[in-house]
Write an enzyme that holds these catalytic residues in place. Structure first.
Site, PDB file in Angstrom:
ATOM      1  CB  SER A   1      -0.685  -0.154   0.891  1.00 33.90           C
ATOM      2  OG  SER A   1       0.086  -0.213   2.443  1.00 33.90           O
TER       3      SER A   1
ATOM      4  CG  ASP B   1      -3.669   5.738   6.663  1.00 34.00           C
ATOM      5  OD1 ASP B   1      -2.800   6.250   7.090  1.00 34.00           O
ATOM      6  OD2 ASP B   1      -4.491   5.667   5.823  1.00 34.00           O
TER       7      ASP B   1
ATOM      8  CG  HIS C   1      -0.828   3.686   4.465  1.00 34.74           C
ATOM      9  ND1 HIS C   1      -2.004   3.741   4.621  1.00 34.74           N
ATOM     10  CD2 HIS C   1      -0.697   3.148   3.676  1.00 34.74           C
ATOM     11  CE1 HIS C   1      -2.319   2.632   4.911  1.00 34.74           C
ATOM     12  NE2 HIS C   1      -0.987   1.963   3.913  1.00 34.74           N
TER      13      HIS C   1
END
Length: 379
Positions: A54, A358, A361
């Site tokens: 991600s 978040d 990340h």
């Protein structure tokens, strides 16, 4: 039975000769990488091709309804061009976007599975990365973001690294149809291949699943990760890649979600998570050095991002940050992916003051700084 059991709280103070041999290999890698990454004279970088998780996903999971590891909805992308949520786990661009821009290739690297991908985008690079992916196969099969002893929320992973390679094979065939086999080989040879993975293996799979800890100790699990990373780099070399950069894992014990779940009442960085990460990074660097020597090719290198991000976390004001232990989305304690949405979570107005977007990340600003650090050290 567990193998090679170690005390992970003291991993950085080992004095055994095998550890120090690996440690010096890392130093050797770090002192020689500047020369290794550069192109030969009069040759440019035609494309950047990305694999991983991600951290560098740009939307490959967007249409995979079996996974919750996607973010193609607001407030993700709030600072991206036009405020559009592309599937990047960020408020804006990620590090590889900035790197592509600094190389003068293009402003951002699109997801290969983006339905609006243009043919010319193939020539300058795409990302095959997928949220939830890991070096250990079962990380992608069942990855989790939220754990307190027992899983609270299971997130089925997206596209495994093995499947990312299958997509790359498909990409190569499309390139051959566009520009012919010889030019395709030349583009692949001169392109920069980046592999960024490993965070999910450590936080979600190893420390998140008691069954994995019963089967492996930290030493054997990080060896498994590093060996699989080496195999992946070797596969890329077999495909014709000659500029391969495999990034180490960041200090995952300091991301907000892990502070919340395992950092105690004061939400400190989780030492055992970071120690495991450092041990993995040492083994990864050694494996890549060994692979380079075996292949007689010095363009397979280890790239450190652990120290780059940790420096920002430990000295945030130097970079203009004020908040390092919470994300910008919602409370900043646990919100990531599905939990970070316009209906359930507010967004901080001063995003440039936050290291993390978040709970897992970094923000666009953090990625920009890390891309600059990358260029200063490796290009």
């Amino acid at each position: 039975m567990k193998r090679n059991s170690i005390n992970i709280h003291h991993v950085t103070s080992f004095s055994s000769s095998p550890f120090w041999c690996v440690f010096f290999l890392v130093l050797l890698c770090k002192t020689s990488t500047n020369a290794l990454v550069k192109q030969p004279p009069n040759e440019t970088t035609p494309a950047i091709i990305v694999f991983g998780d991600s951290i560098v996903d740009a939307g490959n999971n967007d249409d995979i309804m079996t996974t919750l590891a996607r973010c193609n909805y607001p407030p993700y992308g709030i600072d991206f061009d036009g405020g559009i949520p592309t599937g990047r786990f960020c408020n804006g661009k990620v590090a590889t976007d900035f790197i592509a821009g600094k190389f003068g290739i293009k402003p951002s690297i699109p997801a290969y599975r983006n339905p609006n991908l243009k043919p010319e985008d193939l020539l300058t690079g795409v990302t095959f990365a997928s949220g939830g992916a890991g070096y250990v196969p079962f990380t992608t099969q069942l990855s989790t973001y939220l754990f307190i002893y027992k899983p609270l929320l299971f997130l089925k992973g997206g596209i495994a690294l093995s499947q990312q390679l299958k997509l790359f094979e498909e990409y190569v065939e499309k390139m051959k149809k566009m520009v012919g086999e010889e030019r395709t080989k030349l583009i692949i040879k001169n392109s920069l291949f980046m592999v960024i993975c490993g965070s999910n293996d450590i936080t979600n799979t190893y420390f998140g699943l008691p069954s994995v800890q019963q089967q492996y100790d930290v030493a054997s699990f990080t060896t498994l990760m590093a060996d699989n990373a080496r195999s992946f780099a070797q596969k890329l070399h077999e495909y014709g890649a000659r500029r391969i950069q495999v990034f180490g894992a960041p200090p995952v014990g300091c991301v907000p979600s892990q502070r919340t779940l395992a950092g105690g009442p004061t939400r400190n960085c989780v030492v055992r998570f970071n120690d495991a990460t450092k041990l993995y990074n040492v083994k990864l660097a050694a494996n890549l050095g060994s692979l380079s020597r075996t292949l007689g090719d010095k363009t397979i290198i280890y790239v450190d991002i652990y120290d780059s991000l940790l420096d920002i976390i430990l000295d945030p004001r130097q970079y203009g940050f004020k908040v390092v232990d919470k994300g910008c989305c919602g409370t900043g304690l646990i919100e990531v992916a599905l939990l970070c949405n316009n209906f359930a979570a507010d967004v901080c107005p001063n995003r440039d003051e936050y290291v993390f977007w978040d709970s897992f990340h970094p923000t666009e600003k953090t990625y920009r700084i890390m891309a600059t650090k990358y260029f200063e050290r490796y290009v």
